[in-house]
Enzyme design. Structure first.
Site, PDB file in Angstrom:
ATOM      1  N   ASN A 163      15.165  19.472  -1.209  1.00 30.35           N
ATOM      2  CA  ASN A 163      14.719  20.592  -2.030  1.00 30.35           C
ATOM      3  C   ASN A 163      14.871  21.852  -1.179  1.00 30.35           C
ATOM      4  O   ASN A 163      14.070  22.102  -0.286  1.00 30.35           O
ATOM      5  CB  ASN A 163      13.254  20.348  -2.418  1.00 30.35           C
ATOM      6  CG  ASN A 163      12.706  21.428  -3.317  1.00 30.35           C
ATOM      7  OD1 ASN A 163      13.379  22.410  -3.611  1.00 30.35           O
ATOM      8  ND2 ASN A 163      11.465  21.250  -3.736  1.00 30.35           N
ATOM      9  N   ARG A 197      17.061  18.627  -5.842  1.00 25.04           N
ATOM     10  CA  ARG A 197      16.343  19.358  -6.878  1.00 25.04           C
ATOM     11  C   ARG A 197      17.121  20.637  -7.157  1.00 25.04           C
ATOM     12  O   ARG A 197      17.295  21.474  -6.273  1.00 25.04           O
ATOM     13  CB  ARG A 197      14.934  19.707  -6.402  1.00 25.04           C
ATOM     14  CG  ARG A 197      14.184  20.528  -7.410  1.00 25.04           C
ATOM     15  CD  ARG A 197      12.768  20.809  -6.951  1.00 25.04           C
ATOM     16  NE  ARG A 197      12.080  21.539  -7.977  1.00 25.04           N
ATOM     17  CZ  ARG A 197      11.414  22.675  -7.771  1.00 25.04           C
ATOM     18  NH1 ARG A 197      11.323  23.172  -6.550  1.00 25.04           N
ATOM     19  NH2 ARG A 197      10.816  23.288  -8.765  1.00 25.04           N
ATOM     20  N   HIS A 227       9.668  23.035 -13.582  1.00 23.91           N
ATOM     21  CA  HIS A 227       8.737  21.993 -13.113  1.00 23.91           C
ATOM     22  C   HIS A 227       8.819  20.764 -14.013  1.00 23.91           C
ATOM     23  O   HIS A 227       7.871  19.991 -14.109  1.00 23.91           O
ATOM     24  CB  HIS A 227       7.256  22.461 -13.136  1.00 23.91           C
ATOM     25  CG  HIS A 227       6.899  23.490 -12.117  1.00 23.91           C
ATOM     26  ND1 HIS A 227       5.909  24.432 -12.348  1.00 23.91           N
ATOM     27  CD2 HIS A 227       7.374  23.730 -10.876  1.00 23.91           C
ATOM     28  CE1 HIS A 227       5.797  25.208 -11.278  1.00 23.91           C
ATOM     29  NE2 HIS A 227       6.676  24.799 -10.373  1.00 23.91           N
ATOM     30  N   ARG A 250       3.963  34.946  -7.941  1.00 27.52           N
ATOM     31  CA  ARG A 250       4.638  35.443  -9.147  1.00 27.52           C
ATOM     32  C   ARG A 250       3.612  35.913 -10.172  1.00 27.52           C
ATOM     33  O   ARG A 250       2.550  35.305 -10.306  1.00 27.52           O
ATOM     34  CB  ARG A 250       5.490  34.342  -9.778  1.00 27.52           C
ATOM     35  CG  ARG A 250       6.805  34.135  -9.074  1.00 27.52           C
ATOM     36  CD  ARG A 250       7.568  32.964  -9.666  1.00 27.52           C
ATOM     37  NE  ARG A 250       7.779  31.948  -8.651  1.00 27.52           N
ATOM     38  CZ  ARG A 250       7.953  30.664  -8.894  1.00 27.52           C
ATOM     39  NH1 ARG A 250       7.957  30.207 -10.122  1.00 27.52           N
ATOM     40  NH2 ARG A 250       8.127  29.818  -7.900  1.00 27.52           N
ATOM     41  N   PHE A 271      -5.288  29.195  -1.986  1.00 25.54           N
ATOM     42  CA  PHE A 271      -6.603  29.194  -2.629  1.00 25.54           C
ATOM     43  C   PHE A 271      -7.746  28.909  -1.661  1.00 25.54           C
ATOM     44  O   PHE A 271      -8.873  29.332  -1.887  1.00 25.54           O
ATOM     45  CB  PHE A 271      -6.619  28.225  -3.818  1.00 25.54           C
ATOM     46  CG  PHE A 271      -6.189  28.906  -5.080  1.00 25.54           C
ATOM     47  CD1 PHE A 271      -4.866  29.312  -5.234  1.00 25.54           C
ATOM     48  CD2 PHE A 271      -7.090  29.188  -6.092  1.00 25.54           C
ATOM     49  CE1 PHE A 271      -4.460  29.988  -6.369  1.00 25.54           C
ATOM     50  CE2 PHE A 271      -6.700  29.865  -7.237  1.00 25.54           C
ATOM     51  CZ  PHE A 271      -5.382  30.266  -7.378  1.00 25.54           C
ATOM     52  N   ARG A 272      -7.453  28.186  -0.562  1.00 23.56           N
ATOM     53  CA  ARG A 272      -8.519  27.942   0.422  1.00 23.56           C
ATOM     54  C   ARG A 272      -8.963  29.262   1.032  1.00 23.56           C
ATOM     55  O   ARG A 272     -10.149  29.530   1.209  1.00 23.56           O
ATOM     56  CB  ARG A 272      -8.021  26.967   1.495  1.00 23.56           C
ATOM     57  CG  ARG A 272      -7.861  25.564   0.942  1.00 23.56           C
ATOM     58  CD  ARG A 272      -6.985  24.717   1.811  1.00 23.56           C
ATOM     59  NE  ARG A 272      -5.579  25.109   1.688  1.00 23.56           N
ATOM     60  CZ  ARG A 272      -4.562  24.360   2.061  1.00 23.56           C
ATOM     61  NH1 ARG A 272      -4.771  23.188   2.597  1.00 23.56           N
ATOM     62  NH2 ARG A 272      -3.319  24.768   1.905  1.00 23.56           N
ATOM     63  N   VAL A 322      -3.107  23.154  -6.068  1.00 24.36           N
ATOM     64  CA  VAL A 322      -4.382  23.695  -6.548  1.00 24.36           C
ATOM     65  C   VAL A 322      -5.018  22.711  -7.536  1.00 24.36           C
ATOM     66  O   VAL A 322      -6.202  22.375  -7.421  1.00 24.36           O
ATOM     67  CB  VAL A 322      -4.178  25.083  -7.209  1.00 24.36           C
ATOM     68  CG1 VAL A 322      -5.496  25.622  -7.751  1.00 24.36           C
ATOM     69  CG2 VAL A 322      -3.534  26.058  -6.230  1.00 24.36           C
ATOM     70  N   GLU A 381      -4.758  19.540  -7.896  1.00 18.26           N
ATOM     71  CA  GLU A 381      -5.249  18.276  -7.335  1.00 18.26           C
ATOM     72  C   GLU A 381      -6.451  18.471  -6.411  1.00 18.26           C
ATOM     73  O   GLU A 381      -7.254  17.553  -6.238  1.00 18.26           O
ATOM     74  CB  GLU A 381      -4.128  17.580  -6.546  1.00 18.26           C
ATOM     75  CG  GLU A 381      -3.044  17.023  -7.428  1.00 18.26           C
ATOM     76  CD  GLU A 381      -1.808  16.598  -6.641  1.00 18.26           C
ATOM     77  OE1 GLU A 381      -1.942  16.136  -5.495  1.00 18.26           O
ATOM     78  OE2 GLU A 381      -0.691  16.741  -7.183  1.00 18.26           O
ATOM     79  N   GLU A 396       7.156  14.687  -7.178  1.00 24.07           N
ATOM     80  CA  GLU A 396       8.482  15.078  -7.672  1.00 24.07           C
ATOM     81  C   GLU A 396       9.586  14.355  -6.907  1.00 24.07           C
ATOM     82  O   GLU A 396      10.628  14.042  -7.460  1.00 24.07           O
ATOM     83  CB  GLU A 396       8.650  16.597  -7.547  1.00 24.07           C
ATOM     84  CG  GLU A 396       7.782  17.340  -8.547  1.00 24.07           C
ATOM     85  CD  GLU A 396       7.719  18.842  -8.295  1.00 24.07           C
ATOM     86  OE1 GLU A 396       6.966  19.251  -7.404  1.00 24.07           O
ATOM     87  OE2 GLU A 396       8.435  19.581  -8.976  1.00 24.07           O
TER      88      GLU A 396
HETATM   89  P1  AMP Z   1       2.122  23.168  -4.033  1.00 21.16           P
HETATM   90  O1  AMP Z   1       3.059  24.265  -4.457  1.00 21.16           O
HETATM   91  O2  AMP Z   1       1.880  22.158  -5.100  1.00 21.16           O
HETATM   92  O3  AMP Z   1       2.477  22.560  -2.712  1.00 21.16           O
HETATM   93  O4  AMP Z   1       0.690  23.875  -3.814  1.00 21.16           O
HETATM   94  C1  AMP Z   1       0.453  24.724  -2.725  1.00 21.16           C
HETATM   95  C2  AMP Z   1      -0.849  25.472  -2.948  1.00 21.16           C
HETATM   96  O5  AMP Z   1      -1.922  24.539  -3.172  1.00 21.16           O
HETATM   97  C3  AMP Z   1      -1.317  26.262  -1.731  1.00 21.16           C
HETATM   98  O6  AMP Z   1      -0.729  27.548  -1.710  1.00 21.16           O
HETATM   99  C4  AMP Z   1      -2.815  26.362  -1.945  1.00 21.16           C
HETATM  100  O7  AMP Z   1      -3.125  27.499  -2.711  1.00 21.16           O
HETATM  101  C5  AMP Z   1      -3.145  25.127  -2.773  1.00 21.16           C
HETATM  102  N1  AMP Z   1      -3.917  24.135  -2.031  1.00 21.16           N
HETATM  103  C6  AMP Z   1      -3.465  23.178  -1.212  1.00 21.16           C
HETATM  104  N2  AMP Z   1      -4.483  22.443  -0.712  1.00 21.16           N
HETATM  105  C7  AMP Z   1      -5.612  22.953  -1.243  1.00 21.16           C
HETATM  106  C8  AMP Z   1      -7.010  22.651  -1.122  1.00 21.16           C
HETATM  107  N3  AMP Z   1      -7.444  21.650  -0.372  1.00 21.16           N
HETATM  108  N4  AMP Z   1      -7.878  23.405  -1.828  1.00 21.16           N
HETATM  109  C9  AMP Z   1      -7.443  24.417  -2.608  1.00 21.16           C
HETATM  110  N5  AMP Z   1      -6.146  24.745  -2.755  1.00 21.16           N
HETATM  111  C10 AMP Z   1      -5.252  24.028  -2.081  1.00 21.16           C
END
Ligand code: AMP
Length: 396
Positions: free
Chosen positions: A9, A90, A179, A240, A282-283, A330, A332, A383
């Protein structure tokens, strides 16, 4: 030895990879090379309980894939002995033409090049990844798996933009959705987890990662999705904007004198949660909010408001919804986002169990109350596995 697929990817300055055994669905190794093109590229690999990382100069994607193989060999993994049968890529945008996983040949690469204007930020790195893998692994079949594929048959009412029809037709302007691999995988997993036939249920899938999108699915087929001609439409995302009034673009061009590329960059890379709060993780956002940061609070509130709007819209599109699934980084991991997205929706059939929602478990799980008419799930997306399986499917 199980057959294994190398899934790639590629982003403009990153190469994310995963070595997957599609059956039974084991991830053998995964990693990423980031900051490609810089003197301080960062490469990480997780393989067989080992975690290896390197920081060094990596000039291009070719060098990044070579470095990956080197690190792999040093960790004791030799590609020749791993049962590698294909490389899966991808590819973000398949346009109208490509939706089935497709074995790569010169003609496909040429057509993908022609599609680049539809996804200028996303397709060129995908094509680059294909070219690099073809050079370095010339004996393996390469398969392109399209992020738009699942939404190929979106009903016209959901796919068409209400704009001049001739212009739309001439330029392929329609809602393609993205997605798709994740929405399909998660909706299938949700049905399997509940022990029901996907053909018999209606679902909403909320893919909330750095990119974010929602979909409404009936009987396993999507009837709406939040991303459009590009992955910019819909939900508020990490960087975005999601939905904005197109008038903003003209205003910035005409009155603020911004160039088209600058506006596009701003809406893609400096908007969303990052644009409002200065952070897109988000953390970090939660920490800032706890410390009273008003900009972070606003970013979170705008994010949740938009998410609730889409959930409401899709409940109405479906009329009757059986399942809502949260997935991606986010979705999960962030119990607060899930709670705030669904709170107060009991009149619409959604009742969260706060205790289940906050449980630190990380597999597929139910988070709604036992008597909730709509079942709410957390379903980890995968994915890479879905791409690896699609890849094998294309070869048989
Ligand atoms: P992804 O694009 O699916 O890899 O998601 C990445 C985003 O998931 C990160 O920028 C965070 O904002 C969020 N994220 C990852 N782990 C956590 C967590 N434990 N708590 C809250 N947000 C998280």
């Amino acid at each position: 030895m199980q057959p294994a697929v190398l899934v790639l990817n590629c982003g403009s300055s990153s190469l994310k990879y995963s070595l997957v055994e599609p059956d039974p669905g084991t991830s053998v190794a995964h990693g990423i090379v980031e900051r490609i093109g810089s003197d301080h590229a960062l490469a990480t690999l997780a393989y067989g309980g080992l975690k290896v990382s390197r920081e060094r100069r990596v000039t291009d994607h070719d060098a990044a894939l070579r470095l990956t193989f080197e690190m792999f060999a040093e960790a004791g993994g030799h590609l020749e002995t791993l049962g590698l049968v294909a490389v899966g890529h991808r590819v973000v945008h398949g346009g109208r033409e490509f939706y089935r996983p497709t074995v790569v040949d010169d003609a496909l690469i040429a057509r993908l090049g022609e599609l680049a204007p539809l996804a200028p930020l996303h397709n060129p790195p995908g094509v680059l990844g294909i070219e690099v893998a073809r050079r370095l692994l010339p004996d393996l079949p390469q398969v392109a798996v399209f992020d738009t594929a699942f939404f190929h048959d979106l009903p016209d009412a959901a796919a068409a933009y209400a704009i001049d029809r001739e212009v739309a037709e001439a330029w392929g302007l329609r809602r393609y959705g993205f997605h798709g691999t994740s929405h399909q995988y998660v909706s299938e997993q949700a049905a399997a987890f509940l022990g029901v036939d996907p053909a018999g249920i209606s679902q909403i899938v909320l893919h909330l990662g750095n990119g974010a999108s929602a979909s409404a699915i009936v009987g396993g087929r999507p009837v709406d999705t939040s991303m459009g001609m590009t992955p910019m439409e819909g939900l508020v995302m990490g960087t975005r904007s999601g939905d904005v009034d197109p008038g903003i673009v003209f205003y910035l061009g005409r009155t603020a004198g911004m160039a088209t590329e600058d506006i596009e960059n701003m809406l893609n890379r400096r908007s969303g949660v990052f644009g409002l709060a200065g952070h897109n993780d988000f953390r970090e956002l939660h920490k800032l909010i706890e410390n009273g940061d008003a900009a972070a609070r606003l970013a979170y509130d705008v994010y949740i408001h938009r998410l609730r709007k889409y959930i409401g819209a899709y409940l109405a599109v479906l009329g009757n919804t059986d399942v809502i699934s949260f997935t991606a980084g986010v979705g999960e991991n962030d119990a607060m986002v899930r709670r705030d997205a669904l709170t107060g929706l009991a009149p619409l059939g959604i009742e969260l169990d706060e205790h289940l929602n906050e449980s630190p478990a990380n597999g597929p799980r139910v988070i709604s109350a036992e008597n909730s008419p709509i079942t709410v799930l957390v379903i980890p997306t995968n994915e890479e596995l879905a791409i690896a399986r699609a890849c094998l499917g294309a070869l048989h």
